[in-house]
Enzyme design. Structure first.
Site, short mmCIF file in Angstrom:
data_model
loop_
_atom_site.label_atom_id
_atom_site.label_comp_id
_atom_site.label_asym_id
_atom_site.label_seq_id
_atom_site.Cartn_x
_atom_site.Cartn_y
_atom_site.Cartn_z
CD GLN A 268 -1.12 0.04 3.73
OE1 GLN A 268 -1.61 -1.02 4.03
NE2 GLN A 268 -1.35 1.16 4.43
CG HIS B 10 -3.39 -2.82 9.38
ND1 HIS B 10 -3.16 -2.03 8.28
CD2 HIS B 10 -2.78 -4.01 9.12
CE1 HIS B 10 -2.43 -2.70 7.40
NE2 HIS B 10 -2.21 -3.91 7.88
CB CYS C 102 -4.70 -1.23 5.37
SG CYS C 102 -5.65 -0.37 6.64
#
Length: 348
Positions: A165, A291, A171
């Site tokens: 990324q 995340h 993410c």
């Protein structure tokens, strides 16, 4: 080939403790000019090899020395944690070893994942409304007692390579795309398509591009957009372009479902513990996820430790070729939102 909801690849937000990586210097002159002792010279040599391995360079000597100081501090913490032996996994060099914890969070953490999930029913097309905890569109839950002891979708050719990324907090887009790619391959029995994360970053109005997003929102946008396009047509650039481009969709969804159920990570089974400022923390994960990664399988070690196999979006040089193994039955891991925020797409 039917896409069984209980065998589906699940997405979930996960709190990783920290990640850092470092560049390189020319050994002799830099070391001698700054009076490093023998131990410092050895560390500088490791730093130099790390820079070479990760293609890192710095604009000025001052920046190199600053990054070397961070690298050295991180490596000392990593080695102390591994020597302690209480963690179920090992730390090591990653592409982020020259970053502080604060710098890593600013560059890679998706703050949008802490925002609330859209209330009420999830939006679908032909399948009707999707309710949390229910099957939909004729999909039936498989008897869990009939599931195999281990599953690794990578071995069946339905998982695309681990992607990176970059310095964008996307993410959520990578995890969402990873499951759509694999779900399409499982559903159709074909090679997984490479789908466009950049289209989500640029076009998904429910989320915030490089500032974060939510997995369910990404699926919601794909449904309303009529699908998501091919990555070669809309390649990833690592930042929000400010312009949403339109291409023919390659994969379409009819719904999505929620499952009721360290940045320095190198290998082993992550159980939610970490070393923080030299102190062992057994329950390091927090309730607020920041995340997102994609689950591609599960299994057990010879000692009986059960784990999930998760595909991350930090590139193949992080973790175990871009993957992390998560303790399957750790109460601490559950706090990382694995058991509360898992979500997967249902292919049209």
């Amino acid at each position: 080939m039917r896409f069984s909801s209980s065998m589906a690849l699940a997405l979930f937000p996960l709190l990783l403790i920290a990640a850092v990586s470092i560049p390189s210097l020319s050994l002799a002159s830099d070391a001698l000019d700054h009076g490093l002792d023998g131990e410092g010279l050895l560390m500088l040599g490791r730093f130099h090899r790390w820079m070479t391995a990760h293609g890192r360079s710095y604009a000025t000597m001052e920046e190199k020395l600053h990054r070397f100081g961070i690298y050295r501090s991180n490596m000392e913490s990593i080695e102390a944690a591994n020597k302690d032996g209480r963690m179920s996994y090992q730390l090591g060099e990653t592409p982020f070893t020259d970053l502080t914890h604060e710098e890593f969070k600013a560059m890679y953490v998706s703050s949008g994942l802490s925002s609330p999930e859209p209330e009420g029913e999830m939006i679908t097309t032909r399948a009707g409304p999707v309710h949390e905890g229910s099957g939909h569109g004729g999909e039936q839950h498989t008897n869990l007692t009939a599931l195999p002891a281990s599953v690794d979708w990578r071995m069946t050719g339905v998982v695309t390579p681990a992607k990176n990324q970059g310095g964008c907090g996307s993410c959520w887009a990578f995890a969402s795309v990873a499951t759509m790619e694999s779900a399409q391959a499982i559903r159709t029995g074909t090679t997984p398509p490479l789908l466009s994360e950049q289209q989500l970053v640029d076009c998904d109005g429910y989320d915030m591009g490089c500032r974060g997003g939510w997995l369910g929102n990404a699926f919601r946008w794909v449904i309303q957009n009529g699908g998501i396009t091919w990555a070669p047509w809309y390649p990833y650039i690592g930042y929000t372009s400010g312009q949403c481009r339109r291409f023919n969709p390659i994969v379409r969804l009819r719904g999505y479902q929620f499952v009721q159920s360290d940045e320095h990570y190198y290998n082993g089974v992550y159980d939610g513990s970490c070393f923080w400022s030299g102190v062992y923390v057994s329950r390091a994960c927090q309730m607020v996820p920041n995340h997102a990664i994609a689950i591609v399988g599960y299994g057990a070690k010879p000692d009986g430790t059960k784990y999930w196999i998760a595909k991350n979006s930090y590139g193949e040089s992080w973790g175990e070729n871009g993957y992390i193994y998560l303790h399957k039955r750790s109460p601490t891991t559950a706090l990382c939102a694995l058991a509360t925020s898992a979500c997967y797409p249902i292919i049209l």
